[in-house]
Motif scaffolding. Structure first.
Motif, PDB file in Angstrom:
ATOM      1  N   ASN A 110       1.008  -1.453  -0.037  1.00  0.00           N
ATOM      2  CA  ASN A 110       0.017   0.122  -0.152  1.00  0.00           C
ATOM      3  C   ASN A 110       0.830   1.359  -0.051  1.00  0.00           C
ATOM      4  OD1 ASN A 110      -2.669  -1.092  -0.008  1.00  0.00           O
ATOM      5  ND2 ASN A 110      -2.547  -1.546   2.141  1.00  0.00           N
ATOM      6  N   LEU A 111       1.902   1.292   0.572  1.00  0.00           N
ATOM      7  CA  LEU A 111       2.942   2.359   0.573  1.00  0.00           C
ATOM      8  C   LEU A 111       3.380   2.612  -0.781  1.00  0.00           C
ATOM      9  CD1 LEU A 111       5.215   1.477   3.528  1.00  0.00           C
ATOM     10  CD2 LEU A 111       3.015   2.716   3.577  1.00  0.00           C
ATOM     11  N   VAL A 112       3.812   1.563  -1.654  1.00  0.00           N
ATOM     12  CA  VAL A 112       4.048   1.630  -3.091  1.00  0.00           C
ATOM     13  C   VAL A 112       3.006   2.286  -3.860  1.00  0.00           C
ATOM     14  CG1 VAL A 112       4.987   0.630  -5.061  1.00  0.00           C
ATOM     15  CG2 VAL A 112       6.013   0.291  -2.783  1.00  0.00           C
ATOM     16  N   PHE A 113       1.807   1.447  -3.548  1.00  0.00           N
ATOM     17  CA  PHE A 113       0.738   1.825  -4.424  1.00  0.00           C
ATOM     18  C   PHE A 113       0.218   3.313  -4.421  1.00  0.00           C
ATOM     19  CE2 PHE A 113      -1.556  -2.590  -4.801  1.00  0.00           C
ATOM     20  CZ  PHE A 113      -0.422  -2.999  -5.339  1.00  0.00           C
ATOM     21  N   LEU A 114       0.009   3.749  -2.885  1.00  0.00           N
ATOM     22  CA  LEU A 114      -0.134   5.128  -2.833  1.00  0.00           C
ATOM     23  C   LEU A 114       0.726   6.118  -3.448  1.00  0.00           C
ATOM     24  CD1 LEU A 114      -2.198   4.472   0.697  1.00  0.00           C
ATOM     25  CD2 LEU A 114      -3.256   4.987  -1.773  1.00  0.00           C
ATOM     26  N   THR A 115       2.077   5.872  -3.151  1.00  0.00           N
ATOM     27  CA  THR A 115       3.071   6.809  -3.732  1.00  0.00           C
ATOM     28  C   THR A 115       2.795   6.867  -5.142  1.00  0.00           C
ATOM     29  OG1 THR A 115       4.525   6.120  -1.877  1.00  0.00           O
ATOM     30  CG2 THR A 115       5.631   7.308  -3.953  1.00  0.00           C
ATOM     31  N   ASP A 146      -5.065   3.645   9.909  1.00  0.00           N
ATOM     32  CA  ASP A 146      -5.124   5.135   9.756  1.00  0.00           C
ATOM     33  C   ASP A 146      -3.896   5.720   9.910  1.00  0.00           C
ATOM     34  OD1 ASP A 146      -7.060   7.366   9.291  1.00  0.00           O
ATOM     35  OD2 ASP A 146      -6.554   7.917  11.499  1.00  0.00           O
ATOM     36  N   ASP A 147      -3.171   5.450  10.854  1.00  0.00           N
ATOM     37  CA  ASP A 147      -1.928   6.192  11.414  1.00  0.00           C
ATOM     38  C   ASP A 147      -0.869   6.071  10.067  1.00  0.00           C
ATOM     39  OD1 ASP A 147      -2.763   6.982  13.751  1.00  0.00           O
ATOM     40  OD2 ASP A 147      -1.716   5.455  14.809  1.00  0.00           O
ATOM     41  N   THR A 148      -0.921   4.952   9.365  1.00  0.00           N
ATOM     42  CA  THR A 148       0.096   4.769   8.305  1.00  0.00           C
ATOM     43  C   THR A 148      -0.435   5.667   7.117  1.00  0.00           C
ATOM     44  OG1 THR A 148       0.305   2.409   8.920  1.00  0.00           O
ATOM     45  CG2 THR A 148       0.884   2.998   6.798  1.00  0.00           C
ATOM     46  N   ILE A 149      -1.599   5.661   6.938  1.00  0.00           N
ATOM     47  CA  ILE A 149      -2.096   6.582   5.899  1.00  0.00           C
ATOM     48  C   ILE A 149      -1.949   8.030   5.911  1.00  0.00           C
ATOM     49  CG2 ILE A 149      -4.211   7.275   4.354  1.00  0.00           C
ATOM     50  CD1 ILE A 149      -2.978   4.299   4.060  1.00  0.00           C
ATOM     51  N   LYS A 150      -2.205   8.438   7.470  1.00  0.00           N
ATOM     52  CA  LYS A 150      -1.912   9.855   7.601  1.00  0.00           C
ATOM     53  C   LYS A 150      -0.352  10.313   7.613  1.00  0.00           C
ATOM     54  CE  LYS A 150      -5.769  10.609  10.660  1.00  0.00           C
ATOM     55  NZ  LYS A 150      -6.420  10.798  11.874  1.00  0.00           N
ATOM     56  N   ALA A 151       0.281   9.326   8.095  1.00  0.00           N
ATOM     57  CA  ALA A 151       1.798   9.750   7.893  1.00  0.00           C
ATOM     58  C   ALA A 151       2.290   9.625   6.596  1.00  0.00           C
ATOM     59  CB  ALA A 151       2.527   8.596   8.702  1.00  0.00           C
ATOM     60  N   LEU A 152       1.848   8.955   5.553  1.00  0.00           N
ATOM     61  CA  LEU A 152       2.073   8.675   4.197  1.00  0.00           C
ATOM     62  C   LEU A 152       1.431  10.256   3.617  1.00  0.00           C
ATOM     63  CD1 LEU A 152       3.493   7.310   2.000  1.00  0.00           C
ATOM     64  CD2 LEU A 152       1.200   6.030   1.553  1.00  0.00           C
ATOM     65  N   GLN A 153       0.563  10.547   3.677  1.00  0.00           N
ATOM     66  CA  GLN A 153      -0.116  11.688   3.310  1.00  0.00           C
ATOM     67  C   GLN A 153       0.943  12.927   3.672  1.00  0.00           C
ATOM     68  OE1 GLN A 153      -4.468  12.949   3.129  1.00  0.00           O
ATOM     69  NE2 GLN A 153      -3.746  14.705   4.957  1.00  0.00           N
ATOM     70  N   THR A 154       1.390  12.966   4.909  1.00  0.00           N
ATOM     71  CA  THR A 154       2.173  14.014   4.999  1.00  0.00           C
ATOM     72  C   THR A 154       3.370  14.060   4.404  1.00  0.00           C
ATOM     73  OG1 THR A 154       1.452  14.175   7.354  1.00  0.00           O
ATOM     74  CG2 THR A 154       3.501  15.095   7.221  1.00  0.00           C
ATOM     75  N   ALA A 155       4.282  12.699   4.210  1.00  0.00           N
ATOM     76  CA  ALA A 155       5.308  12.696   3.637  1.00  0.00           C
ATOM     77  C   ALA A 155       5.149  13.000   2.073  1.00  0.00           C
ATOM     78  CB  ALA A 155       5.882  11.110   3.787  1.00  0.00           C
ATOM     79  N   LEU A 156       4.146  12.476   1.447  1.00  0.00           N
ATOM     80  CA  LEU A 156       3.805  12.789  -0.064  1.00  0.00           C
ATOM     81  C   LEU A 156       3.721  14.332  -0.361  1.00  0.00           C
ATOM     82  CD1 LEU A 156       1.126   9.749  -0.536  1.00  0.00           C
ATOM     83  CD2 LEU A 156       3.761  10.006  -1.565  1.00  0.00           C
ATOM     84  N   ASN A 157       2.892  14.814   0.505  1.00  0.00           N
ATOM     85  CA  ASN A 157       2.455  16.209   0.409  1.00  0.00           C
ATOM     86  C   ASN A 157       4.088  17.197   0.679  1.00  0.00           C
ATOM     87  OD1 ASN A 157      -0.061  16.510  -0.636  1.00  0.00           O
ATOM     88  ND2 ASN A 157      -0.638  15.918   1.698  1.00  0.00           N
ATOM     89  N   GLY A 159       7.204  15.858  -0.083  1.00  0.00           N
ATOM     90  CA  GLY A 159       7.785  15.391  -1.326  1.00  0.00           C
ATOM     91  C   GLY A 159       7.430  16.110  -2.393  1.00  0.00           C
ATOM     92  N   LEU A 160       6.148  16.157  -2.501  1.00  0.00           N
ATOM     93  CA  LEU A 160       5.707  16.775  -3.899  1.00  0.00           C
ATOM     94  C   LEU A 160       5.232  18.183  -3.681  1.00  0.00           C
ATOM     95  CD1 LEU A 160       3.211  13.718  -4.747  1.00  0.00           C
ATOM     96  CD2 LEU A 160       5.460  14.372  -5.864  1.00  0.00           C
ATOM     97  N   ASN A 161       5.480  18.818  -2.724  1.00  0.00           N
ATOM     98  CA  ASN A 161       4.991  20.375  -2.250  1.00  0.00           C
ATOM     99  C   ASN A 161       3.713  20.297  -2.993  1.00  0.00           C
ATOM    100  OD1 ASN A 161       5.515  22.862  -1.591  1.00  0.00           O
ATOM    101  ND2 ASN A 161       5.928  23.666  -3.363  1.00  0.00           N
ATOM    102  N   SER A 162       2.733  19.566  -2.314  1.00  0.00           N
ATOM    103  CA  SER A 162       1.330  19.430  -2.813  1.00  0.00           C
ATOM    104  C   SER A 162       0.457  19.465  -1.661  1.00  0.00           C
ATOM    105  CB  SER A 162       1.257  18.331  -3.646  1.00  0.00           C
ATOM    106  OG  SER A 162       1.160  17.223  -3.039  1.00  0.00           O
ATOM    107  N   ARG A 163      -0.911  19.447  -1.981  1.00  0.00           N
ATOM    108  CA  ARG A 163      -1.980  19.391  -0.888  1.00  0.00           C
ATOM    109  C   ARG A 163      -2.858  18.297  -1.274  1.00  0.00           C
ATOM    110  NH1 ARG A 163      -0.509  22.091   3.706  1.00  0.00           N
ATOM    111  NH2 ARG A 163       0.398  24.042   3.163  1.00  0.00           N
ATOM    112  N   LEU A 164      -2.431  17.177  -1.617  1.00  0.00           N
ATOM    113  CA  LEU A 164      -3.104  16.022  -1.951  1.00  0.00           C
ATOM    114  C   LEU A 164      -3.750  15.406  -0.667  1.00  0.00           C
ATOM    115  CD1 LEU A 164      -0.717  13.937  -4.194  1.00  0.00           C
ATOM    116  CD2 LEU A 164      -2.972  14.983  -4.903  1.00  0.00           C
ATOM    117  N   VAL A 165      -4.933  14.706  -0.845  1.00  0.00           N
ATOM    118  CA  VAL A 165      -5.548  14.036   0.205  1.00  0.00           C
ATOM    119  C   VAL A 165      -5.965  12.821   0.011  1.00  0.00           C
ATOM    120  CG1 VAL A 165      -7.694  14.203   1.794  1.00  0.00           C
ATOM    121  CG2 VAL A 165      -6.711  16.330   0.950  1.00  0.00           C
ATOM    122  N   LEU A 166      -5.420  11.911   0.815  1.00  0.00           N
ATOM    123  CA  LEU A 166      -5.684  10.500   0.817  1.00  0.00           C
ATOM    124  C   LEU A 166      -6.964  10.136   1.578  1.00  0.00           C
ATOM    125  CD1 LEU A 166      -2.168   8.905   1.580  1.00  0.00           C
ATOM    126  CD2 LEU A 166      -3.107   9.526  -0.708  1.00  0.00           C
TER     127      LEU A 166
END
Length: 242
Positions: A110-115, A146-157, A159-166
Motif C-alpha cells: 500500500n505504501l508503494v501503491f499510494l506513492t 489510519d496512522d500509516t495513511i496519515k503519515a504517508l499523506q504528510t510525507a507525500l505532500n 515531497g511533492l510540495n502539494s496538498r493531496l488528500v488520501l
C-alpha cells in the motif's frame, strides 16, 4: 468546491472495497479517474474484472458515466520480486509469517501503491487519492492502518510540495457496513454488480460460486466478505420486515 478541487484518483483493484470506493468517489467528485497495479499477484484475475466493473458502474448512473474518466495500469512486477508473500509466491495463503503477520501481507504494497497513485494524481491535476484500506475489518496488514495513511499523506505532500488528500471512506466501517454503503450509493444495481463482477478471493477462484460472489470461501478475503454479507443480509431482511 471548484472543478479542480472536485477531482479524485481511485486505487482500483477490481475487488469489493475498491468498487465501493469508486462509487463513493463518483458520488462526491466531478472528475474521477482510476489506477490499478500489476505486481505479480497470484489472483491476477482481478485485473480482468476491472474494466467490466468500470463499464457496469457507468451504466448505473448517467451522472457517474459523465464523471468517470480514464483508467491506467502500472506494472510493478518488482514488488512481487522483493516482497515475499503468499500473494506473490507459491506459499500457503492460510499460513502465517514468523513475525505474526498474515502470509498474504505484501510488505510495502500500500505504501508503494499510494506513492505511485499520488505521483499520477499530481501529474493529472487530481486533488484526492481514494483507497479502500480499512482498519475495522481487515487481515491485520499494518499498511492499512489510519496512522500509516496519515503519515504517508504528510510525507507525500512534503515531497511533492502539494496538498493531496488520501481519502479512506472505508477506514472505520466493517464489511457488513461496506455492503450497506454500496447499497446506499448505487442501490440493488451496485450490490448485484459487486456480487457478480468483482473479485476478492486471494486464491483467484472464479469458478466457485457463493451467494456473495465468486471465491474459494476459505482464504481471509473470502471469509471477511462472506461474514460481512451474512450480517448485511440479515440486517437487510429486518429492514424489509420493518
Amino acid at each position: 468546491m471548484n472543478a479542480a478541487d472536485s477531482s479524485a484518483l481511485v486505487v482500483f483493484s477490481g475487488g469489493q472495497d475498491s468498487t465501493t470506493c469508486l462509487a463513493w468517489a463518483l458520488s462526491h467528485y466531478e472528475r474521477v479517474e482510476t489506477i490499478g497495479f500489476w505486481y505479480g499477484q497470484r489472483h491476477a484475475v482481478e485485473m480482468e474484472c476491472r474494466e467490466p466493473i468500470r463499464q457496469g458502474v457507468a451504466r448505473l448512473s448517467p451522472l457517474w458515466a459523465s464523471r468517470l474518466g480514464p483508467d491506467r495500469v502500472i506494472p510493478l512486477d518488482v514488488l512481487g520480486e522483493v516482497s515475499v508473500s503468499a500473494l506473490t509466491a507459491d506459499l500457503l495463503v492460510a499460513s502465517s509469517r514468523t513475525d505474526g503477520l498474515p502470509a498474504t501481507f505484501v510488505p510495502g504494497r500500500n505504501l508503494v501503491f499510494l506513492t505511485f497513485a499520488a505521483i499520477a494524481a499530481f501529474q493529472r491535476g487530481l486533488k484526492r487519492v481514494v483507497t479502500g484500506v480499512c482498519e475495522t475489518d481487515f487481515s491485520g496488514y499494518p499498511d492499512c492502518r489510519d496512522d500509516t495513511i496519515k503519515a504517508l499523506q504528510t510525507a507525500l505532500n512534503l515531497g511533492l510540495n502539494s496538498r493531496l488528500v488520501l481519502e479512506t471512506p472505508l477506514m472505520w466501517i466493517d464489511k457488513a457496513e461496506t455492503w450497506t454503503l454500496a447499497e446506499a450509493l448505487g442501490g440493488d444495481g451496485l450490490v448485484e454488480l459487486i456480487v457478480h463482477e468483482t473479485h476478492t478471493c486471494y486464491n483467484g477462484d472464479r469458478r466457485t460460486w457463493q451467494e456473495w460472489g465468486f471465491g474459494c470461501g476459505q482464504c481471509d478475503a473470502c471469509r471477511l466478505r462472506s461474514a460481512g454479507w451474512q450480517r448485511y443480509s440479515q440486517a437487510r431482511s429486518w429492514r424489509v420486515w420493518d
